[in-house]
Motif scaffolding. Structure first.
Motif, PDB file in Angstrom:
ATOM      1  N   TRP A 236      50.280  44.866  47.879  1.00  0.00           N
ATOM      2  CA  TRP A 236      49.522  43.621  47.937  1.00  0.00           C
ATOM      3  C   TRP A 236      48.101  43.781  47.399  1.00  0.00           C
ATOM      4  CZ3 TRP A 236      51.717  39.042  48.975  1.00  0.00           C
ATOM      5  CH2 TRP A 236      52.937  39.040  49.647  1.00  0.00           C
ATOM      6  N   SER A 237      47.669  42.798  46.621  1.00  0.00           N
ATOM      7  CA  SER A 237      46.292  42.796  46.113  1.00  0.00           C
ATOM      8  C   SER A 237      45.811  41.364  45.932  1.00  0.00           C
ATOM      9  CB  SER A 237      46.187  43.558  44.792  1.00  0.00           C
ATOM     10  OG  SER A 237      46.987  42.939  43.800  1.00  0.00           O
ATOM     11  N   ALA A 238      44.501  41.207  45.888  1.00  0.00           N
ATOM     12  CA  ALA A 238      43.873  39.903  45.654  1.00  0.00           C
ATOM     13  C   ALA A 238      43.006  39.991  44.400  1.00  0.00           C
ATOM     14  CB  ALA A 238      43.037  39.493  46.860  1.00  0.00           C
ATOM     15  N   PHE A 239      42.834  38.866  43.729  1.00  0.00           N
ATOM     16  CA  PHE A 239      42.027  38.854  42.520  1.00  0.00           C
ATOM     17  C   PHE A 239      41.203  37.566  42.447  1.00  0.00           C
ATOM     18  CE2 PHE A 239      45.644  36.367  41.245  1.00  0.00           C
ATOM     19  CZ  PHE A 239      45.120  35.412  40.390  1.00  0.00           C
ATOM     20  N   MET A 240      40.141  37.629  41.655  1.00  0.00           N
ATOM     21  CA  MET A 240      39.309  36.466  41.344  1.00  0.00           C
ATOM     22  C   MET A 240      38.813  36.609  39.922  1.00  0.00           C
ATOM     23  SD  MET A 240      36.113  35.151  40.738  1.00  0.00           S
ATOM     24  CE  MET A 240      34.977  36.419  41.286  1.00  0.00           C
ATOM     25  N   MET A 241      38.887  35.543  39.152  1.00  0.00           N
ATOM     26  CA  MET A 241      38.379  35.525  37.792  1.00  0.00           C
ATOM     27  C   MET A 241      37.626  34.228  37.569  1.00  0.00           C
ATOM     28  SD  MET A 241      41.730  36.908  35.718  1.00  0.00           S
ATOM     29  CE  MET A 241      42.397  38.554  36.042  1.00  0.00           C
ATOM     30  N   GLY A 242      36.446  34.308  36.960  1.00  0.00           N
ATOM     31  CA  GLY A 242      35.659  33.114  36.705  1.00  0.00           C
ATOM     32  C   GLY A 242      35.007  33.164  35.343  1.00  0.00           C
ATOM     33  N   ARG A 243      34.755  31.997  34.787  1.00  0.00           N
ATOM     34  CA  ARG A 243      34.107  31.910  33.474  1.00  0.00           C
ATOM     35  C   ARG A 243      33.253  30.651  33.398  1.00  0.00           C
ATOM     36  NH1 ARG A 243      37.124  32.223  27.608  1.00  0.00           N
ATOM     37  NH2 ARG A 243      37.362  34.376  28.307  1.00  0.00           N
ATOM     38  N   VAL A 244      32.094  30.782  32.758  1.00  0.00           N
ATOM     39  CA  VAL A 244      31.231  29.638  32.454  1.00  0.00           C
ATOM     40  C   VAL A 244      30.977  29.646  30.953  1.00  0.00           C
ATOM     41  CG1 VAL A 244      29.001  28.524  32.825  1.00  0.00           C
ATOM     42  CG2 VAL A 244      30.137  29.694  34.727  1.00  0.00           C
ATOM     43  N   GLU A 245      31.256  28.528  30.285  1.00  0.00           N
ATOM     44  CA  GLU A 245      31.054  28.391  28.851  1.00  0.00           C
ATOM     45  C   GLU A 245      29.916  27.415  28.570  1.00  0.00           C
ATOM     46  OE1 GLU A 245      34.746  27.011  27.301  1.00  0.00           O
ATOM     47  OE2 GLU A 245      35.680  28.996  27.316  1.00  0.00           O
TER      48      GLU A 245
ATOM     49  N   TRP B 145      39.465  31.140  39.117  1.00  0.00           N
ATOM     50  CA  TRP B 145      40.891  31.362  39.395  1.00  0.00           C
ATOM     51  C   TRP B 145      40.991  32.484  40.419  1.00  0.00           C
ATOM     52  CZ3 TRP B 145      44.670  34.224  35.627  1.00  0.00           C
ATOM     53  CH2 TRP B 145      45.993  34.082  36.070  1.00  0.00           C
ATOM     54  N   THR B 146      41.710  32.258  41.517  1.00  0.00           N
ATOM     55  CA  THR B 146      41.846  33.277  42.547  1.00  0.00           C
ATOM     56  C   THR B 146      43.228  33.222  43.175  1.00  0.00           C
ATOM     57  OG1 THR B 146      40.837  34.165  44.575  1.00  0.00           O
ATOM     58  CG2 THR B 146      40.941  31.768  44.373  1.00  0.00           C
ATOM     59  N   GLY B 147      43.695  34.370  43.651  1.00  0.00           N
ATOM     60  CA  GLY B 147      45.027  34.394  44.255  1.00  0.00           C
ATOM     61  C   GLY B 147      45.396  35.775  44.768  1.00  0.00           C
ATOM     62  N   VAL B 148      46.660  35.910  45.181  1.00  0.00           N
ATOM     63  CA  VAL B 148      47.194  37.175  45.677  1.00  0.00           C
ATOM     64  C   VAL B 148      48.462  37.507  44.906  1.00  0.00           C
ATOM     65  CG1 VAL B 148      46.218  36.940  47.985  1.00  0.00           C
ATOM     66  CG2 VAL B 148      48.465  35.983  47.504  1.00  0.00           C
ATOM     67  N   THR B 149      48.732  38.814  44.727  1.00  0.00           N
ATOM     68  CA  THR B 149      49.936  39.257  44.034  1.00  0.00           C
ATOM     69  C   THR B 149      50.663  40.323  44.828  1.00  0.00           C
ATOM     70  OG1 THR B 149      48.715  40.940  42.779  1.00  0.00           O
ATOM     71  CG2 THR B 149      48.941  38.765  41.778  1.00  0.00           C
ATOM     72  N   TYR B 150      51.964  40.409  44.620  1.00  0.00           N
ATOM     73  CA  TYR B 150      52.821  41.423  45.241  1.00  0.00           C
ATOM     74  C   TYR B 150      53.505  42.204  44.119  1.00  0.00           C
ATOM     75  CZ  TYR B 150      56.603  43.610  47.858  1.00  0.00           C
ATOM     76  OH  TYR B 150      57.481  44.533  48.404  1.00  0.00           O
ATOM     77  N   SER B 151      53.337  43.515  44.108  1.00  0.00           N
ATOM     78  CA  SER B 151      53.886  44.379  43.053  1.00  0.00           C
ATOM     79  C   SER B 151      55.093  45.133  43.572  1.00  0.00           C
ATOM     80  CB  SER B 151      52.829  45.374  42.573  1.00  0.00           C
ATOM     81  OG  SER B 151      51.696  44.686  42.055  1.00  0.00           O
TER      82      SER B 151
END
Length: 250
Positions: free
Chosen positions: A213-222, A243-249
């Motif tokens: 299990w892991s969590a991620f966040m990605m953001g961008r300003v243009e 953009w944010t969420g959780v993933t299962y590998s």
């Protein structure tokens, strides 16, 4: 209404530029996005979209939710791939609350194809991608160039970056231009933009709870260039997304 086109376009950019799975590994997940849109008549409040995720990475090819590719060169420091991805450049007049915007023509989605390259060193990562419209909707071209630097430990990573996107004039005219018949019908001024350079800053973060299990966040300003923000379809000088969420590998 949620401007799904711009949200998903940014998702594709992140999918092309980062992997949420290691080689030979699948990952699935759930995520949400929030966006500040530059389009006139599109409200920013409540613009949240749920995006399911499916990723697979191997030594030869990858699949990242909305993008897929084949590695021509895949080494620890250098990766060169042929890519194809869904590009939601659509504009639906009914999504805008502006009466004039409702009278414009609809823009359709397309599939983009091209290549991307990453070079990784201790001093940072150079990232580039080139893509062209394969379905002749816009007949446009997009180039994305960026520099990123990663801070990381065993459980987490943080990667800020700066970059710029070049849109060809055909791409800008399809997404932001107004033809003569649209101008006469809507009352908006005819607009024919040229090509443009859009600078941006971005930030990516990942945290591993355990092996699966892991969590991620990605953001961008243009910061939108004059070729885009001068369009009668646009009433802001920037756009942003998180953009944010959780993933299962596995």
């Amino acid at each position: 209404m949620i401007n799904k086109a711009k949200i998903l376009a940014t998702v594709v950019t992140f999918c092309l530029s980062s992997s949420l799975a290691y080689a030979g590994q699948w990952s699935i997940g759930a995520s949400v996005l929030a966006e500040a849109s530059p389009y006139k008549g599109v409200k920013n409040k409540d613009k949240v979209l749920f995006v399911p995720m499916v990723n697979y990475e191997s030594d030869n090819f990858y699949f990242h939710t909305l993008a897929a590719g084949y590695y021509l060169w895949n080494q620890p420091k250098d990766q060169l791939s042929l890519d194809v991805y869904y590009y939601p450049q659509n504009f639906r007049p009914k999504d805008s609350e502006d009466k004039q915007m409702k009278k414009l023509d609809r823009r359709d989605d397309t599939m983009m194809g091209g290549f991307s390259y990453r070079h990784i060193e201790d001093w940072g990562t150079l990232r580039s991608s080139f893509a062209a419209d394969t379905l002749s909707k816009s007949k446009g071209i997009r180039i994305d160039l960026a520099y990123l630097y990663e801070f990381k430990s065993d459980d987490w990573s943080l990667q800020p970056g700066v970059g710029v996107v070049w849109n060809s004039k055909k791409q800008n005219r399809y997404e932001y231009g107004i033809e003569g018949n649209e101008s006469r019908r809507s009352g908006l001024e005819k607009y024919t933009p040229d090509d443009s350079w859009t600078p941006y800053v971005e930030l990516s973060a990942n945290y591993k709870f355990n092996q699966e299990w892991s969590a991620f966040m990605m953001g961008r300003v243009e910061r939108l260039p004059s070729e885009i923000k001068d369009s009668p379809m646009v009433n802001k000088s920037y756009s942003s997304i998180v953009w944010t969420g959780v993933t299962y590998s596995f």
